[in-house]
Design a protein around this motif. Structure first.
Motif, PDB file in Angstrom:
ATOM      1  N   TRP A   1      86.736  64.911  21.470  1.00 27.91           N
ATOM      2  CA  TRP A   1      86.027  63.644  21.252  1.00 27.91           C
ATOM      3  C   TRP A   1      84.614  64.031  21.184  1.00 27.91           C
ATOM      4  O   TRP A   1      83.921  63.164  20.279  1.00 27.91           O
ATOM      5  N   ARG A   2      84.076  65.012  21.597  1.00 27.34           N
ATOM      6  CA  ARG A   2      82.412  65.493  21.177  1.00 27.34           C
ATOM      7  C   ARG A   2      82.462  65.616  19.835  1.00 27.34           C
ATOM      8  O   ARG A   2      81.570  65.005  19.098  1.00 27.34           O
ATOM      9  N   ASP A   3      83.317  66.289  19.044  1.00 24.16           N
ATOM     10  CA  ASP A   3      83.506  66.402  17.743  1.00 24.16           C
ATOM     11  C   ASP A   3      83.605  65.061  16.878  1.00 24.16           C
ATOM     12  O   ASP A   3      82.875  65.045  15.985  1.00 24.16           O
ATOM     13  N   VAL A   4      84.473  64.300  17.450  1.00 28.41           N
ATOM     14  CA  VAL A   4      84.805  62.892  16.691  1.00 28.41           C
ATOM     15  C   VAL A   4      83.382  62.094  16.778  1.00 28.41           C
ATOM     16  O   VAL A   4      83.019  61.546  15.837  1.00 28.41           O
ATOM     17  N   ILE A   5      82.896  62.182  18.118  1.00 29.09           N
ATOM     18  CA  ILE A   5      81.662  61.237  18.275  1.00 29.09           C
ATOM     19  C   ILE A   5      80.324  61.689  17.464  1.00 29.09           C
ATOM     20  O   ILE A   5      79.590  60.988  16.669  1.00 29.09           O
ATOM     21  N   THR A   6      80.473  63.105  17.205  1.00 32.77           N
ATOM     22  CA  THR A   6      79.069  63.339  16.587  1.00 32.77           C
ATOM     23  C   THR A   6      79.512  63.417  15.001  1.00 32.77           C
ATOM     24  O   THR A   6      78.654  62.807  14.445  1.00 32.77           O
ATOM     25  N   ARG A   7      80.799  63.566  14.758  1.00 33.83           N
ATOM     26  CA  ARG A   7      80.984  63.370  13.102  1.00 33.83           C
ATOM     27  C   ARG A   7      80.723  61.879  12.529  1.00 33.83           C
ATOM     28  O   ARG A   7      80.646  61.624  11.651  1.00 33.83           O
TER      29      ARG A   7
ATOM     30  N   GLU B   1      83.023  60.707  28.255  1.00 40.56           N
ATOM     31  CA  GLU B   1      82.124  60.351  28.987  1.00 40.56           C
ATOM     32  C   GLU B   1      80.837  61.454  28.669  1.00 40.56           C
ATOM     33  O   GLU B   1      79.535  61.168  28.448  1.00 40.56           O
ATOM     34  N   PRO B   2      80.930  62.865  28.599  1.00 37.63           N
ATOM     35  CA  PRO B   2      79.931  63.863  28.720  1.00 37.63           C
ATOM     36  C   PRO B   2      79.111  63.533  27.014  1.00 37.63           C
ATOM     37  O   PRO B   2      78.214  64.122  26.914  1.00 37.63           O
ATOM     38  N   SER B   3      79.829  63.093  26.020  1.00 38.76           N
ATOM     39  CA  SER B   3      79.322  63.129  25.044  1.00 38.76           C
ATOM     40  C   SER B   3      78.803  61.496  24.512  1.00 38.76           C
ATOM     41  O   SER B   3      78.088  61.441  24.087  1.00 38.76           O
ATOM     42  N   PHE B   4      79.480  60.555  25.408  1.00 38.68           N
ATOM     43  CA  PHE B   4      79.207  59.157  24.698  1.00 38.68           C
ATOM     44  C   PHE B   4      77.925  58.377  25.761  1.00 38.68           C
ATOM     45  O   PHE B   4      77.101  57.681  25.457  1.00 38.68           O
ATOM     46  N   LYS B   5      78.006  58.639  27.176  1.00 35.21           N
ATOM     47  CA  LYS B   5      77.391  58.092  28.145  1.00 35.21           C
ATOM     48  C   LYS B   5      76.113  59.282  28.370  1.00 35.21           C
ATOM     49  O   LYS B   5      76.153  60.218  28.648  1.00 35.21           O
ATOM     50  N   GLN B   6      74.919  58.410  28.409  1.00 32.44           N
ATOM     51  CA  GLN B   6      73.602  59.238  28.652  1.00 32.44           C
ATOM     52  C   GLN B   6      73.095  58.949  30.033  1.00 32.44           C
ATOM     53  O   GLN B   6      73.576  58.038  30.735  1.00 32.44           O
ATOM     54  N   ASN B   7      72.705  60.117  30.732  1.00 28.62           N
ATOM     55  CA  ASN B   7      72.195  60.005  32.029  1.00 28.62           C
ATOM     56  C   ASN B   7      73.211  59.623  33.072  1.00 28.62           C
ATOM     57  O   ASN B   7      72.939  58.902  34.056  1.00 28.62           O
ATOM     58  N   LEU B   8      74.311  60.309  32.948  1.00 30.85           N
ATOM     59  CA  LEU B   8      75.488  60.166  33.948  1.00 30.85           C
ATOM     60  C   LEU B   8      75.066  60.681  35.341  1.00 30.85           C
ATOM     61  O   LEU B   8      74.340  61.533  35.226  1.00 30.85           O
TER      62      LEU B   8
END
Length: 319
Positions: free
Chosen positions: A307-313, A96-103
């Motif tokens: 997961w932040r790394d995966v989502i970014t890459r 969620e911290p990397s994928f969802k905006q404005n939690l």
């Protein structure tokens, strides 16, 4: 004088203990941020039933679905940290911290990890017509056919999507993600050869594998799954050091008193070690694996970073 002094010292030590509130002294609510059914809800209900007997208070599971889990999670994050409200969430929380905006909440500062409860591997299944009998052959086929190997999932940002992207990155192969509206449609698409593989839960695809309608190549855990002991891990069948599992765990509002968190964590550990409950969890494809608050918090932080790394890459964007 010595006896009087000793008695006074004992009274001085006992007073703070008597001042400590008894916990639990009220019913406990466990919020599941998903609808009834699925894989999270039944585990929460099995756990709640055992905890109720151990803690001596009613333990009620409340399903508060919506916004892909955010509504129930926010309700717990905003609840009083008094040991009456807990959240039973999945490893999706770490995305969620990397994928969802404005939690409306901060996963790391508004929630307190209490106890990991179970973990489980994903199952890599392919259409039987695919010319790949193991992970090594699947990777070789994908490298030889860049952009022509498609994997499906329950939707953009779902567990199946993210672990598929992680697999593609580690394999060094160009694979195309195809999102569906749920896990069921992705399984149907795989059987119809619209896509070539998916990462599913073991209960979700095990029956189709046994019927020969899908082929299981590997599980994603570090060890083979008890329900499918003949299926190798990805690490031992083509992609060394690859391992990724989902987890289910109990969290609470931040600032939960440490002694309450420790007591609840101990109760969860005792519950999942109970042979009868352990067997039922294993039958659901889950591996009982309790961790105390500090260790669970470390898992959550590590997963958020991965997961932040995966989502970014992989340049994944919310739809």
């Amino acid at each position: 004088m010595r006896l009087i002094a000793a008695g006074a010292a004992t009274a001085g030590l006992a007073a703070p203990a008597l001042a400590q509130p008894r916990w639990p002294d009220r019913p406990i609510r466990i919020v599941v941020p998903y609808p009834p059914g699925g894989s999270t809800d039944p585990v929460a209900r099995l756990l709640a039933q055992d905890l109720q007997a151990r803690l001596g208070q009613p333990v009620v599971v409340e399903n508060r679905a919506g916004a892909a889990g955010s509504i129930g999670t926010e309700a717990v994050a905003r609840a009083a940290p008094d040991g009456t409200t807990f959240l039973f969430h999945t490893s999706v929380l770490a995305t969620e911290p990397s994928f969802k905006q404005n939690l409306p909440y901060n996963v790391l500062t508004d929630l307190a990890p209490v106890s990991l409860a179970v973990t489980g591997p994903y199952l890599l299944v392919v259409n039987p017509t695919l010319p790949a009998r193991d992970v090594g052959e699947l990777i070789a086929f994908a490298r030889a056919n860049p952009g022509r190997v498609n994997f499906g999932s329950a939707g953009t940002g779902s567990s199946g999507h993210l672990i598929g992207e992680l697999f593609a990155l580690r394999a060094g192969a160009q694979m195309v993600h195809v999102p569906y509206r749920g896990g069921g449609p992705s399984v149907t698409a795989l059987m119809q050869n619209e896509i070539q593989f998916i990462f599913d839960t073991i209960p979700g695809s095990r029956g189709l594998v046994e019927e020969g309608r899908l082929r299981a190549l590997a599980v994603t855990g570090r060890e083979r799954a008890p329900l499918l002991p003949r299926v190798p891990t990805i690490g031992e069948s083509g992609l060394p050091d690859f391992a990724n599992e989902f987890w289910l765990g109990l969290l609470a509002p931040a600032r939960l008193p440490a002694e309450i968190g420790a007591r609840m964590s101990a109760a969860v550990a005792e519950a999942v070690a109970e042979p009868a409950l352990r067997d039922r969890l294993l039958a659901l494809g889950m591996v009982p694996r309790a961790l105390p608050p500090e260790a669970f918090a470390a898992v959550l932080r590590a997963d958020i970073a991965e997961w932040r790394d995966v989502i970014t890459r992989a340049n994944i964007r919310a739809e």
